[in-house]
Design a protein around this motif. Structure first.
Motif, PDB file in Angstrom:
ATOM      1  N   GLY A 255       0.787  -1.215   0.000  1.00 49.24           N
ATOM      2  CA  GLY A 255       0.000   0.000   0.000  1.00 49.24           C
ATOM      3  C   GLY A 255       0.825   1.273   0.000  1.00 49.24           C
ATOM      4  O   GLY A 255       0.304   2.341  -0.243  1.00 49.24           O
ATOM      5  N   MET A 256       2.111   1.142   0.270  1.00 48.52           N
ATOM      6  CA  MET A 256       2.979   2.316   0.218  1.00 48.52           C
ATOM      7  C   MET A 256       3.409   2.524  -1.222  1.00 48.52           C
ATOM      8  O   MET A 256       3.690   1.578  -1.931  1.00 48.52           O
ATOM      9  CB  MET A 256       4.218   2.120   1.085  1.00 48.52           C
ATOM     10  CG  MET A 256       3.937   1.977   2.552  1.00 48.52           C
ATOM     11  SD  MET A 256       5.459   1.592   3.382  1.00 48.52           S
ATOM     12  CE  MET A 256       5.463   2.786   4.648  1.00 48.52           C
ATOM     13  N   GLU A 257       3.463   3.772  -1.636  1.00 49.17           N
ATOM     14  CA  GLU A 257       3.849   4.073  -3.011  1.00 49.17           C
ATOM     15  C   GLU A 257       5.326   3.793  -3.234  1.00 49.17           C
ATOM     16  O   GLU A 257       5.737   3.293  -4.257  1.00 49.17           O
ATOM     17  CB  GLU A 257       3.539   5.530  -3.323  1.00 49.17           C
ATOM     18  CG  GLU A 257       3.580   5.830  -4.797  1.00 49.17           C
ATOM     19  CD  GLU A 257       3.047   7.207  -5.076  1.00 49.17           C
ATOM     20  OE1 GLU A 257       3.783   7.995  -5.684  1.00 49.17           O
ATOM     21  OE2 GLU A 257       1.898   7.483  -4.675  1.00 49.17           O
ATOM     22  N   TYR A 258       6.172   4.108  -2.242  1.00 52.87           N
ATOM     23  CA  TYR A 258       7.602   3.915  -2.399  1.00 52.87           C
ATOM     24  C   TYR A 258       8.220   3.706  -1.025  1.00 52.87           C
ATOM     25  O   TYR A 258       7.876   4.384  -0.069  1.00 52.87           O
ATOM     26  CB  TYR A 258       8.243   5.136  -3.067  1.00 52.87           C
ATOM     27  CG  TYR A 258       9.745   5.018  -3.169  1.00 52.87           C
ATOM     28  CD1 TYR A 258      10.330   4.322  -4.214  1.00 52.87           C
ATOM     29  CD2 TYR A 258      10.568   5.578  -2.198  1.00 52.87           C
ATOM     30  CE1 TYR A 258      11.708   4.197  -4.307  1.00 52.87           C
ATOM     31  CE2 TYR A 258      11.950   5.456  -2.289  1.00 52.87           C
ATOM     32  CZ  TYR A 258      12.504   4.762  -3.347  1.00 52.87           C
ATOM     33  OH  TYR A 258      13.859   4.626  -3.432  1.00 52.87           O
ATOM     34  N   SER A 259       9.117   2.775  -0.936  1.00 58.07           N
ATOM     35  CA  SER A 259       9.844   2.549   0.298  1.00 58.07           C
ATOM     36  C   SER A 259      11.214   1.985  -0.039  1.00 58.07           C
ATOM     37  O   SER A 259      11.336   1.096  -0.869  1.00 58.07           O
ATOM     38  CB  SER A 259       9.087   1.551   1.191  1.00 58.07           C
ATOM     39  OG  SER A 259       9.916   1.132   2.255  1.00 58.07           O
ATOM     40  N   SER A 260      12.237   2.514   0.618  1.00 57.09           N
ATOM     41  CA  SER A 260      13.587   1.996   0.380  1.00 57.09           C
ATOM     42  C   SER A 260      13.728   0.579   0.924  1.00 57.09           C
ATOM     43  O   SER A 260      14.671  -0.112   0.590  1.00 57.09           O
ATOM     44  CB  SER A 260      14.626   2.918   1.012  1.00 57.09           C
ATOM     45  OG  SER A 260      14.448   2.958   2.412  1.00 57.09           O
ATOM     46  N   TYR A 261      12.786   0.160   1.756  1.00 53.88           N
ATOM     47  CA  TYR A 261      12.832  -1.184   2.301  1.00 53.88           C
ATOM     48  C   TYR A 261      12.156  -2.202   1.384  1.00 53.88           C
ATOM     49  O   TYR A 261      12.186  -3.382   1.660  1.00 53.88           O
ATOM     50  CB  TYR A 261      12.170  -1.228   3.683  1.00 53.88           C
ATOM     51  CG  TYR A 261      12.896  -0.368   4.676  1.00 53.88           C
ATOM     52  CD1 TYR A 261      14.146  -0.749   5.162  1.00 53.88           C
ATOM     53  CD2 TYR A 261      12.349   0.824   5.109  1.00 53.88           C
ATOM     54  CE1 TYR A 261      14.824   0.041   6.062  1.00 53.88           C
ATOM     55  CE2 TYR A 261      13.020   1.627   6.005  1.00 53.88           C
ATOM     56  CZ  TYR A 261      14.261   1.230   6.482  1.00 53.88           C
ATOM     57  OH  TYR A 261      14.928   2.023   7.371  1.00 53.88           O
TER      58      TYR A 261
ATOM     59  N   ILE B  14      12.401  -4.470  -0.799  1.00 51.48           N
ATOM     60  CA  ILE B  14      13.485  -5.252  -1.410  1.00 51.48           C
ATOM     61  C   ILE B  14      13.035  -5.858  -2.741  1.00 51.48           C
ATOM     62  O   ILE B  14      13.805  -5.893  -3.698  1.00 51.48           O
ATOM     63  CB  ILE B  14      13.970  -6.366  -0.453  1.00 51.48           C
ATOM     64  CG1 ILE B  14      14.501  -5.765   0.843  1.00 51.48           C
ATOM     65  CG2 ILE B  14      15.016  -7.246  -1.119  1.00 51.48           C
ATOM     66  CD1 ILE B  14      15.708  -4.870   0.685  1.00 51.48           C
ATOM     67  N   GLY B  15      11.807  -6.314  -2.823  1.00 52.27           N
ATOM     68  CA  GLY B  15      11.305  -6.910  -4.064  1.00 52.27           C
ATOM     69  C   GLY B  15      11.398  -5.946  -5.233  1.00 52.27           C
ATOM     70  O   GLY B  15      11.919  -6.277  -6.296  1.00 52.27           O
ATOM     71  N   ARG B  16      10.910  -4.733  -5.027  1.00 45.12           N
ATOM     72  CA  ARG B  16      10.965  -3.712  -6.074  1.00 45.12           C
ATOM     73  C   ARG B  16      12.406  -3.384  -6.431  1.00 45.12           C
ATOM     74  O   ARG B  16      12.759  -3.266  -7.602  1.00 45.12           O
ATOM     75  CB  ARG B  16      10.228  -2.445  -5.620  1.00 45.12           C
ATOM     76  CG  ARG B  16      10.257  -1.314  -6.675  1.00 45.12           C
ATOM     77  CD  ARG B  16       9.791   0.021  -6.110  1.00 45.12           C
ATOM     78  NE  ARG B  16      10.423   0.383  -4.866  1.00 45.12           N
ATOM     79  CZ  ARG B  16      11.675   0.860  -4.757  1.00 45.12           C
ATOM     80  NH1 ARG B  16      12.422   1.032  -5.814  1.00 45.12           N
ATOM     81  NH2 ARG B  16      12.168   1.161  -3.560  1.00 45.12           N
ATOM     82  N   ARG B  17      13.256  -3.265  -5.425  1.00 47.69           N
ATOM     83  CA  ARG B  17      14.669  -2.954  -5.675  1.00 47.69           C
ATOM     84  C   ARG B  17      15.364  -4.086  -6.436  1.00 47.69           C
ATOM     85  O   ARG B  17      16.216  -3.830  -7.301  1.00 47.69           O
ATOM     86  CB  ARG B  17      15.379  -2.661  -4.350  1.00 47.69           C
ATOM     87  CG  ARG B  17      14.910  -1.342  -3.728  1.00 47.69           C
ATOM     88  CD  ARG B  17      15.481  -1.075  -2.355  1.00 47.69           C
ATOM     89  NE  ARG B  17      16.923  -1.243  -2.320  1.00 47.69           N
ATOM     90  CZ  ARG B  17      17.577  -1.701  -1.245  1.00 47.69           C
ATOM     91  NH1 ARG B  17      16.928  -2.028  -0.144  1.00 47.69           N
ATOM     92  NH2 ARG B  17      18.887  -1.821  -1.276  1.00 47.69           N
ATOM     93  N   ASN B  18      15.020  -5.332  -6.137  1.00 46.79           N
ATOM     94  CA  ASN B  18      15.587  -6.471  -6.871  1.00 46.79           C
ATOM     95  C   ASN B  18      15.220  -6.402  -8.348  1.00 46.79           C
ATOM     96  O   ASN B  18      16.060  -6.594  -9.229  1.00 46.79           O
ATOM     97  CB  ASN B  18      15.106  -7.801  -6.275  1.00 46.79           C
ATOM     98  CG  ASN B  18      15.782  -8.148  -4.972  1.00 46.79           C
ATOM     99  OD1 ASN B  18      16.875  -7.672  -4.670  1.00 46.79           O
ATOM    100  ND2 ASN B  18      15.126  -8.981  -4.181  1.00 46.79           N
ATOM    101  N   VAL B  19      13.939  -6.116  -8.621  1.00 45.95           N
ATOM    102  CA  VAL B  19      13.457  -6.034 -10.006  1.00 45.95           C
ATOM    103  C   VAL B  19      14.142  -4.882 -10.738  1.00 45.95           C
ATOM    104  O   VAL B  19      14.605  -5.048 -11.873  1.00 45.95           O
ATOM    105  CB  VAL B  19      11.914  -5.868 -10.038  1.00 45.95           C
ATOM    106  CG1 VAL B  19      11.423  -5.559 -11.440  1.00 45.95           C
ATOM    107  CG2 VAL B  19      11.240  -7.141  -9.498  1.00 45.95           C
ATOM    108  N   GLU B  20      14.217  -3.727 -10.091  1.00 42.70           N
ATOM    109  CA  GLU B  20      14.859  -2.568 -10.726  1.00 42.70           C
ATOM    110  C   GLU B  20      16.318  -2.848 -11.062  1.00 42.70           C
ATOM    111  O   GLU B  20      16.802  -2.475 -12.135  1.00 42.70           O
ATOM    112  CB  GLU B  20      14.755  -1.335  -9.814  1.00 42.70           C
ATOM    113  CG  GLU B  20      13.367  -0.746  -9.762  1.00 42.70           C
ATOM    114  CD  GLU B  20      13.249   0.408  -8.768  1.00 42.70           C
ATOM    115  OE1 GLU B  20      14.243   0.740  -8.062  1.00 42.70           O
ATOM    116  OE2 GLU B  20      12.149   0.987  -8.686  1.00 42.70           O
ATOM    117  N   MET B  21      17.037  -3.487 -10.148  1.00 43.67           N
ATOM    118  CA  MET B  21      18.448  -3.798 -10.386  1.00 43.67           C
ATOM    119  C   MET B  21      18.589  -4.745 -11.575  1.00 43.67           C
ATOM    120  O   MET B  21      19.436  -4.538 -12.454  1.00 43.67           O
ATOM    121  CB  MET B  21      19.084  -4.413  -9.132  1.00 43.67           C
ATOM    122  CG  MET B  21      20.528  -4.846  -9.330  1.00 43.67           C
ATOM    123  SD  MET B  21      21.669  -3.501  -9.704  1.00 43.67           S
ATOM    124  CE  MET B  21      21.865  -2.761  -8.099  1.00 43.67           C
ATOM    125  N   ALA B  22      17.760  -5.772 -11.625  1.00 48.82           N
ATOM    126  CA  ALA B  22      17.845  -6.736 -12.730  1.00 48.82           C
ATOM    127  C   ALA B  22      17.530  -6.072 -14.062  1.00 48.82           C
ATOM    128  O   ALA B  22      18.252  -6.281 -15.043  1.00 48.82           O
ATOM    129  CB  ALA B  22      16.902  -7.913 -12.484  1.00 48.82           C
TER     130      ALA B  22
END
Length: 179
Positions: A110-116, A118-126
């Motif tokens: 439900g949060m639009e963006y969070s540095s925590y 990890i799933g979103r950050r994994n996808v972005e890195m890949a």
């Protein structure tokens, strides 16, 4: 599954592992925020898969950990897989790449963006690293808030996916993404 996969050796891919299959193998894994990337060469019948836990090995402050378990991180997992394919003389242009997982945890739902997240950050890195390597992603099933169970048939590149709910598997789909 449509195909008979009974005769193939089976491997369960743990978090932080990569698997390179030069012989037909059925690899399965379970993902939450972790990311699985598959690479398959239809011409050679060789496939690889990773189960990366974190996006970036440079975030790791403990020396030597990334060398002990390079597939723990998206960046080093993709590097390991691409290096393995290169050693087998498989050009990047022969690879079909697919990406799965990267779900958001309950704490960030439900949060639009969070540095925590990890799933979103994994996808972005890949996505960033695969683009930099000149590789297109033929199939993705990433994000959301459900875990996934994956089966990867290394010699064909086929992936079967089941989304996980609290009690049971919710949805099944076959994602082939063949060219």
């Amino acid at each position: 599954m449509e195909k008979d996969t009974q005769g193939y050796p089976k491997v369960f891919l743990q978090t932080g592992d990569c698997y390179l299959a030069v012989q037909p193998t059925l690899v399965n894994t379970v993902l939450g925020s972790c990311l699985a990337v598959t690479m398959h060469s239809p011409k050679h019948g060789i496939g690889a898969i990773c189960h990366a836990f974190l996006p970036d090995s440079s975030d790791n402050k403990r020396p030597g950990v990334s060398t002990i378990q390079p597939c723990r991180f998206v960046d080093t997992a993709l590097e390991t897989m691409l290096d393995s394919m290169k050693k087998l003389k498989i050009p990047k242009s022969d690879l079909v790449v697919k990406m799965f997982g990267g779900a958001s945890g309950i704490a960030v739902r439900g949060m639009e963006y969070s540095s925590y997240d990890i799933g979103r950050r994994n996808v972005e890195m890949a996505r960033k690293l695969l683009k930099f390597a000149g590789l297109d992603i033929s199939v993705t099933d990433v994000g959301g808030n459900q875990g996934r169970k994956l089966l990867f048939l290394s010699n064909t590149g086929e992936v079967w996916l089941k989304r996980l709910t609290k009690n049971t598997f919710d949805k099944e789909s076959m994602l082939t993404g063949r060219r």
